[in-house]
Scaffold this motif. Structure first.
Motif, mmCIF file in Angstrom:
data_model
loop_
_atom_site.group_PDB
_atom_site.id
_atom_site.type_symbol
_atom_site.label_atom_id
_atom_site.label_comp_id
_atom_site.label_asym_id
_atom_site.label_seq_id
_atom_site.Cartn_x
_atom_site.Cartn_y
_atom_site.Cartn_z
ATOM 1 N N ALA A 343 0.825 -1.210 0.000
ATOM 2 C CA ALA A 343 0.000 0.000 0.000
ATOM 3 C C ALA A 343 0.863 1.266 0.000
ATOM 4 O O ALA A 343 0.567 2.230 -0.705
ATOM 5 C CB ALA A 343 -0.928 0.001 1.218
ATOM 6 N N ALA A 344 1.950 1.253 0.795
ATOM 7 C CA ALA A 344 2.821 2.428 0.872
ATOM 8 C C ALA A 344 3.514 2.697 -0.458
ATOM 9 O O ALA A 344 3.728 3.861 -0.828
ATOM 10 C CB ALA A 344 3.862 2.234 1.976
ATOM 11 N N LEU A 345 3.852 1.639 -1.190
ATOM 12 C CA LEU A 345 4.533 1.815 -2.469
ATOM 13 C C LEU A 345 3.599 2.299 -3.573
ATOM 14 O O LEU A 345 4.053 2.850 -4.581
ATOM 15 C CB LEU A 345 5.189 0.493 -2.899
ATOM 16 C CG LEU A 345 6.357 0.004 -2.029
ATOM 17 C CD1 LEU A 345 6.827 -1.366 -2.506
ATOM 18 C CD2 LEU A 345 7.511 0.998 -2.049
ATOM 19 N N ASN A 346 2.290 2.100 -3.387
ATOM 20 C CA ASN A 346 1.347 2.424 -4.460
ATOM 21 C C ASN A 346 0.318 3.480 -4.082
ATOM 22 O O ASN A 346 -0.549 3.805 -4.907
ATOM 23 C CB ASN A 346 0.609 1.144 -4.894
ATOM 24 C CG ASN A 346 1.538 0.112 -5.511
ATOM 25 O OD1 ASN A 346 1.921 0.207 -6.656
ATOM 26 N ND2 ASN A 346 1.916 -0.885 -4.723
ATOM 27 N N ILE A 347 0.388 4.016 -2.867
ATOM 28 C CA ILE A 347 -0.639 4.951 -2.417
ATOM 29 C C ILE A 347 -0.643 6.229 -3.244
ATOM 30 O O ILE A 347 -1.702 6.780 -3.564
ATOM 31 C CB ILE A 347 -0.460 5.270 -0.906
ATOM 32 C CG1 ILE A 347 -1.579 6.174 -0.397
ATOM 33 C CG2 ILE A 347 0.895 5.894 -0.641
ATOM 34 C CD1 ILE A 347 -2.934 5.540 -0.404
ATOM 35 N N SER A 348 0.533 6.737 -3.624
ATOM 36 C CA SER A 348 0.592 7.989 -4.393
ATOM 37 C C SER A 348 -0.089 7.831 -5.740
ATOM 38 O O SER A 348 -0.918 8.664 -6.140
ATOM 39 C CB SER A 348 2.046 8.430 -4.575
ATOM 40 O OG SER A 348 2.663 8.680 -3.330
ATOM 41 N N ALA A 349 0.247 6.755 -6.446
ATOM 42 C CA ALA A 349 -0.374 6.513 -7.761
ATOM 43 C C ALA A 349 -1.861 6.214 -7.612
ATOM 44 O O ALA A 349 -2.671 6.641 -8.439
ATOM 45 C CB ALA A 349 0.329 5.349 -8.462
ATOM 46 N N GLY A 350 -2.224 5.499 -6.554
ATOM 47 C CA GLY A 350 -3.627 5.168 -6.338
ATOM 48 C C GLY A 350 -4.477 6.401 -6.069
ATOM 49 O O GLY A 350 -5.570 6.539 -6.625
ATOM 50 N N ILE A 351 -3.984 7.300 -5.231
ATOM 51 C CA ILE A 351 -4.729 8.524 -4.930
ATOM 52 C C ILE A 351 -4.821 9.410 -6.167
ATOM 53 O O ILE A 351 -5.862 10.021 -6.435
ATOM 54 C CB ILE A 351 -4.067 9.281 -3.765
ATOM 55 C CG1 ILE A 351 -4.199 8.475 -2.465
ATOM 56 C CG2 ILE A 351 -4.692 10.652 -3.591
ATOM 57 C CD1 ILE A 351 -5.635 8.263 -2.010
ATOM 58 N N ALA A 352 -3.728 9.484 -6.939
ATOM 59 C CA ALA A 352 -3.751 10.277 -8.174
ATOM 60 C C ALA A 352 -4.792 9.726 -9.153
ATOM 61 O O ALA A 352 -5.531 10.495 -9.791
ATOM 62 C CB ALA A 352 -2.369 10.290 -8.818
ATOM 63 N N ALA A 353 -4.860 8.396 -9.268
ATOM 64 C CA ALA A 353 -5.849 7.783 -10.157
ATOM 65 C C ALA A 353 -7.271 8.043 -9.657
ATOM 66 O O ALA A 353 -8.182 8.318 -10.445
ATOM 67 C CB ALA A 353 -5.587 6.285 -10.270
ATOM 68 N N LEU A 354 -7.454 7.979 -8.329
ATOM 69 C CA LEU A 354 -8.784 8.231 -7.754
ATOM 70 C C LEU A 354 -9.196 9.687 -7.962
ATOM 71 O O LEU A 354 -10.359 9.973 -8.259
ATOM 72 C CB LEU A 354 -8.761 7.884 -6.268
ATOM 73 C CG LEU A 354 -10.110 7.948 -5.529
ATOM 74 C CD1 LEU A 354 -11.094 6.962 -6.164
ATOM 75 C CD2 LEU A 354 -9.919 7.624 -4.047
ATOM 76 N N SER A 356 -8.237 11.583 -10.424
ATOM 77 C CA SER A 356 -8.561 11.711 -11.848
ATOM 78 C C SER A 356 -9.937 11.123 -12.158
ATOM 79 O O SER A 356 -10.704 11.683 -12.950
ATOM 80 C CB SER A 356 -7.485 11.007 -12.683
ATOM 81 O OG SER A 356 -7.786 11.058 -14.050
ATOM 82 N N LEU A 357 -10.262 10.012 -11.503
ATOM 83 C CA LEU A 357 -11.545 9.356 -11.744
ATOM 84 C C LEU A 357 -12.708 10.187 -11.212
ATOM 85 O O LEU A 357 -13.731 10.349 -11.880
ATOM 86 C CB LEU A 357 -11.540 7.967 -11.094
ATOM 87 C CG LEU A 357 -12.824 7.150 -11.222
ATOM 88 C CD1 LEU A 357 -13.091 6.820 -12.684
ATOM 89 C CD2 LEU A 357 -12.735 5.875 -10.393
ATOM 90 N N LEU A 358 -12.529 10.742 -10.003
ATOM 91 C CA LEU A 358 -13.611 11.497 -9.366
ATOM 92 C C LEU A 358 -13.619 12.967 -9.768
ATOM 93 O O LEU A 358 -14.608 13.668 -9.550
ATOM 94 C CB LEU A 358 -13.492 11.387 -7.842
ATOM 95 C CG LEU A 358 -13.578 9.976 -7.250
ATOM 96 C CD1 LEU A 358 -13.409 10.025 -5.734
ATOM 97 C CD2 LEU A 358 -14.918 9.336 -7.608
ATOM 98 N N GLY A 359 -12.499 13.439 -10.315
ATOM 99 C CA GLY A 359 -12.428 14.834 -10.727
ATOM 100 C C GLY A 359 -12.314 15.815 -9.577
ATOM 101 O O GLY A 359 -12.742 16.967 -9.688
ATOM 102 N N ILE A 360 -11.738 15.386 -8.464
ATOM 103 C CA ILE A 360 -11.568 16.262 -7.303
ATOM 104 C C ILE A 360 -10.123 16.167 -6.817
ATOM 105 O O ILE A 360 -9.396 15.241 -7.167
ATOM 106 C CB ILE A 360 -12.526 15.885 -6.152
ATOM 107 C CG1 ILE A 360 -12.270 14.439 -5.687
ATOM 108 C CG2 ILE A 360 -13.970 16.053 -6.569
ATOM 109 C CD1 ILE A 360 -13.081 14.043 -4.464
ATOM 110 N N LYS A 361 -9.719 17.163 -6.033
ATOM 111 C CA LYS A 361 -8.386 17.180 -5.451
ATOM 112 C C LYS A 361 -8.515 16.997 -3.941
ATOM 113 O O LYS A 361 -9.189 17.772 -3.267
ATOM 114 C CB LYS A 361 -7.680 18.496 -5.748
ATOM 115 C CG LYS A 361 -7.305 18.692 -7.206
ATOM 116 C CD LYS A 361 -6.183 17.778 -7.648
ATOM 117 C CE LYS A 361 -4.875 18.159 -7.014
ATOM 118 N NZ LYS A 361 -3.770 17.326 -7.531
#
Length: 416
Positions: A343-354, A356-361
């Motif tokens: 989770a720690a290795l992928n959290i940054s990319a996961g949040i960025a993808a989320l 982008s998907l939701l259109g919010i920051k």
């Protein structure tokens, strides 16, 4: 393979299907709770490490580690820089001047702090050159009155590369017709994006000679020198010593702890406090093992009595349940550690993808000093969390194992 009796029975109790399914369920939830606690603690500590790292590399890579200034403009900054560079802690030196004011364009206004720099020297003390979206730092040329601004400021003013913007200085010019603000037209020659709202929105750069002309100084005069240190935590003490050695009461020093020190200390304190709170969550999960083993002991009283009549010592009985509880702790900790690392290795990319998907920051650069979720996994944190979870799990086995060792065979078998 030879295994001691208590290890054999303890591991068998762990994987065997019990008659009491509720006990099995409690054992499983204890393991899951411990795994979740370890996972969350590793993940959150990695995110806090990421904030700490980004603060030191990005924000503190942009702002000066320290500056040495004088009440009057400096015409011989090269000499002062050479003297300062003799200190082993000083990595690089560059001239600078600063001026606050407003940038305007077609009725839009943005407050700004202009840093006047020498493009050739600035790359030695700043990382700004790595974050240009358009243009480059070397496009700042003396006499052209070019300016480099952040993307947030550019968006607010509605300007792009090559556009003209007006700088309004916080001073007035007195003429026979009255007092008028000092204005200067600049050309946008570069736009950068660091990811820190404070930098991208309110920092601009121009050539040091252009700002000297605006301030009515000589072309070679600057406000002071900017220092970059090998260890930024040495900046407060070393900068003060340098200012004292360069001239008695003639120079004074400023360092990053005065401008961004509170933010950095807040991040460090938050990491410590959040780590403590999450450790309590791990402790609760670990001590759920107590209730699991207490119920197992109650469920296995007959087995314990039989083992005692066959010659098992109280120490062996105690070791059986300590092994069982420790196995639960080890498995739960291992699962949590693996999931936490992933989770720690992928959290940054996961949040960025989320986002982008939701259109919010989730992180607004106007509120936070960066606009993305950083993560930096550190082996020391993983080992610390796993060690704490294993120690708490082991401690949780002591009381139920002690109760099992006190079981009297005659009383346990009375109603069997």
């Amino acid at each position: 393979m030879f295994r001691p009796l208590f290890v054999f029975i303890g591991t068998r109790y762990t994987r065997a299907k019990r008659r009491n399914h509720f006990v099995s369920f409690i054992s499983l939830t204890s393991m899951i709770g411990l795994a979740l606690g370890v996972l969350v603690m590793i993940l959150v500590l990695s995110v806090m490490n990421g904030f700490d790292h980004e603060m030191r590399t990005r924000v503190l890579g942009m702002v000066p580690h320290a500056t040495i200034e004088s009440a009057k403009p400096l015409a011989d900054w090269q000499r002062l820089g050479a003297l300062a560079a003799k200190n082993p802690q000083v990595v690089a030196v560059a001239p600078f001047s600063q001026m606050q004011g407003l940038l305007t364009h077609e009725g839009k206004v943005q407050k700004v702090l202009i840093n006047a720099i020498d493009p050739l020297e600035e790359t030695k003390v700043s990382i700004i050159g790595d974050f240009f979206e358009e243009g480059r730092l070397q496009d700042l040329k003396a006499g052209d009155f070019g300016i480099v601004i952040g993307d947030k400021a550019a968006a607010k003013l509605g300007v792009g590369l090559g556009d003209k913007i007006t700088f309004v200085a916080p001073e007035v010019t007195v003429t026979p017709a009255g007092m008028f603000p000092r204005l200067k037209r600049f050309t946008v020659v570069g736009i950068f994006h660091v990811g820190a709202g404070e930098v991208d929105g309110f920092i601009a750069m121009t050539h040091v000679q252009d700002l000297a002309r605006l301030q009515r100084w000589k072309a070679d005069e600057v406000q002071g020198i900017r220092l970059k240190f090998a260890d930024l935590f040495e900046a407060p003490r070393t900068a003060w010593q340098l200012a004292q050695s360069l001239g008695d009461k003639q120079f004074y020093a400023r360092d990053w702890t005065r401008t961004h020190g509170n933010l950095y200390q807040a991040i460090r304190m938050e990491k410590a406090m959040i780590g403590l709170l999450l450790l309590l969550i791990v402790a609760v999960a670990a001590f759920n093992i107590i209730s699991t083993l207490v119920m197992v002991v109650t469920d296995k009283k007959g087995d314990i009595a039989i083992l005692r009549t066959l010659g098992a010592t109280p120490g062996q009985i105690m070791a059986i349940f300590m092994v069982q509880g420790t196995v639960i702790g080890v498995v739960g900790t291992a699962i949590g550690a693996v999931l936490g690392i992933l989770a720690a290795l992928n959290i940054s990319a996961g949040i960025a993808a989320l986002e982008s998907l939701l259109g919010i920051k989730f992180l607004n650069a106007d509120v936070y000093f960066i606009d993305y979720l950083p993560s930096q996994l550190m082996l020391a944190d993983v080992l610390l969390v796993c060690s704490a979870a294993l120690v708490l799990s082991f401690l949780a086995t002591l009381y139920p194992a002690w109760r099992a060792a006190r079981t009297q065979p005659a009383e346990a078998l009375r109603y069997e």
